[in-house]
Design an enzyme around this catalytic site. Structure first.
Site, PDB file in Angstrom:
ATOM      1  CE  LYS A   1      14.507  25.560   1.400  1.00 41.66           C
ATOM      2  NZ  LYS A   1      15.217  25.014   0.246  1.00 41.66           N
TER       3      LYS A   1
ATOM      4  NE  ARG B   1      14.386  18.000  -6.987  1.00 40.78           N
ATOM      5  CZ  ARG B   1      13.810  18.975  -6.311  1.00 40.78           C
ATOM      6  NH1 ARG B   1      14.271  19.325  -5.120  1.00 40.78           N
ATOM      7  NH2 ARG B   1      12.766  19.618  -6.806  1.00 40.78           N
TER       8      ARG B   1
END
Ligand code: MV4
Length: 495
Positions: free
Chosen positions: A114, A289
């Site tokens: 992140k 995804r």
């Protein structure tokens, strides 16, 4: 091309269908517990993953690669969950000479960290939530940074996402404890105790942008609003969002395209943003995804995202509408889970004794279950998704109500009643929602006291169970319902 589907449940079925529509063969894999599951029969060929705990089976990279080799599959679609966002899996697939139906491993890697993602987004001109872009070294430094940002702040895991290892700090006295707690949770969950700080945004909406990238270009397909969630599990999603104007859609869309470009993205992906009450937006993370809620985007854009993933994986150009994106109508998705609202939403087990899925105009059921199936606690509790399309939001809500009343899942507790209560709620109907909506609305989460008619349902369920034992299939009356099952009794039972 033959595609191995490294997943189970509704998403495995979704991918198998897309393969068939693309003229491709689909290979299923299955754990011992799943040997009778619908995805196994839907595929052209199915291979067992061999002995392993059910929860570990779909994570066995070695066996998945073996299965691809044995079946002659040349591509692997990971679905969501399991190995979908493991860069090491994408690398292993490619090193085995197979095609990973998803982004390059390097893009998964960059977005999985992140703080690295925040650095890359900042460099690419994508607005990020104010805060650090490197892990915080020690408590003293954290205190300085937090004071500079202004309280409240959030401590977040650098390897995190989805809310794990996240701690809210309202005032300086709480910071040290929060840091320690977040570190230990992050170490446990990700094997990495790195944490960083962000300014805490009050009551933001969760709005995400779908992107699609082929070998030539990157486009966005507009937003989904996912503010209706409980403990970081989304329950209802919609497209478009009432918080997004055409101008904001274009600005957020451009930011998402830049985000994808900055990591060399390919395939379908989603940029999550927080949108504040005053209409500012900040990049949160990118999910590399296909997502559970992808169907609502499909309904308002006419793009089949999974088929496009398959085309892109074959090196073909994606097929998307020309020109600036204008979503058509409104789509809603309700996630149907085997979680019992009467029991704190704890996962429930049981055999599906009877299943009736909703159909009719504007209704789509993406499911992974069938009557007779045993629902155990090995996997996540998603049974299926009801997706509806209608010309506008109010009509979509009405249509979802109708669809949910058609849905019958007997034998296992589900959250169906919760969805019906939510759809009846004036604040939801007015789209006055944000990511804390359900935290304020215990009344929607808790079911009303059980009506006596629940006993009727229990009797019907027992009857069907008995017929099942005798005949392997429940005896259904001519009108399609199990004996004694009236529409009124069902409606009562769902309250
Ligand atoms: C935040 C936030 C407020 N401010 N970050 C939760 C999951 C993870 N993806 C990020 N999350 C949040 N990050 C800042 N700086 C509020 C949340 C948040 C949230 C975000 C999206 C959807 C639902 C949520 C529920 C609670 C908190």
């Amino acid at each position: 091309m033959r595609v191995l589907v490294a997943n189970r449940g509704e998403i495995a079925l979704r991918i198998i269908r897309a393969c068939h529509e693309e003229g491709l063969e689909a290979v299923a894999v299955y754990s011992d517990a799943d040997r009778l599951s619908p995805h196994v029969r839907a595929a052209d060929l199915a291979l067992p993953l061999g002995p392993a705990a059910p929860s570990a089976s779909y994570l066995r990279i070695d066996r998945l690669l073996d299965a691809a080799r044995q079946s002659g599959a040349t591509a692997i679609h990971p679905g969501y969950g399991f190995l979908a966002e493991r860069a090491a899996f994408a690398t292993a697939v490619e090193q085995a000479g197979l095609v990973f139906v998803g982004p390059p491993a390097s893009a998964i890697q960059a977005m999985g960290d992140k703080t690295e993602a925040r650095q890359r987004m900042q460099a690419a001109g994508v607005p990020i939530v104010p805060g650090l872009t490197v892990p915080v070294a020690e408590a003293a430094a954290a205190r300085r940074h937090a004071a500079e940002l202004g309280y409240p702040v959030l401590v977040k895991a650098a390897a995190g996402g989805g809310g794990k290892g996240m701690r809210l700090v309202v005032e300086p006295a709480e910071l040290d404890m929060a840091l320690a707690a977040a570190r230990s949770e992050a170490e446990k969950a990700f094997g990495d105790s790195s944490v960083y700080l962000e300014k805490y945004l009050e009551r933001p909406r969760h709005v995400e942008i779908q992107v699609l990238a082929d070998h030539q270009r990157i486009v966005h397909l507009g937003e989904r609003e996912c503010s209706i969630q409980r403990r970081h599990q989304k329950l209802v999603e919609e497209a478009p969002s009432r918080a997004v104007t055409p101008l904001l859609r274009e600005r957020m869309g451009q930011a998402a395209v830049q985000a994808a470009a900055a990591v060399g993205y390919r395939s379908a992906g989603t940029c999550e943003f927080l949108v504040t009450q005053d209409g500012r937006f900040y990049f949160l993370e990118m999910n590399t995804r296909i997502q559970v809620e992808h169907p609502v985007t499909e309904m308002v854009t006419g793009v089949d995202l999974v088929r496009e993933q398959l085309r892109i994986a074959r090196g073909l150009p994606m097929r998307v509408p020309q020109g600036p994106l204008v979503p058509r109508g409104w789509a809603l998705e309700c996630r149907i889970t085997s979680e019992d609202p009467a029991n704190g939403f704890l996962p429930a087990a049981g055999r599906i004794q009877y299943l009736q899925v909703p159909t009719g105009p504007g209704v789509r059921w993406d499911g992974g279950i069938e009557a007779g199936q045993e629902i155990a606690l090995h996997y996540d509790s998603l049974l299926g998704k009801v997706i509806v399309w209608a010309p506008d939001r109010a009509a979509a809500i009405d249509r979802m109500r109708r669809a949910l009343r058609e849905l019958i899942i007997a034998g296992v507790a589900t959250n169906q009643g919760f969805h019906l209560r939510l759809l009846d709620d004036p604040d939801f109907q007015a789209a006055e929602i944000d990511s804390q909506f359900l935290e304020r609305r215990a009344d929607l989460l808790a079911p009303p006291p059980a009506a006596p008619v629940r006993e009727v349902l229990a009797v019907v369920a027992a009857l069907v169970e008995e017929e099942y034992r005798q005949a392997r299939r429940p005896q259904i009356a001519a009108d399609g319902s199990p004996t004694g099952w009236t529409r009124a009794a069902r409606a009562e039972g769902l309250r």
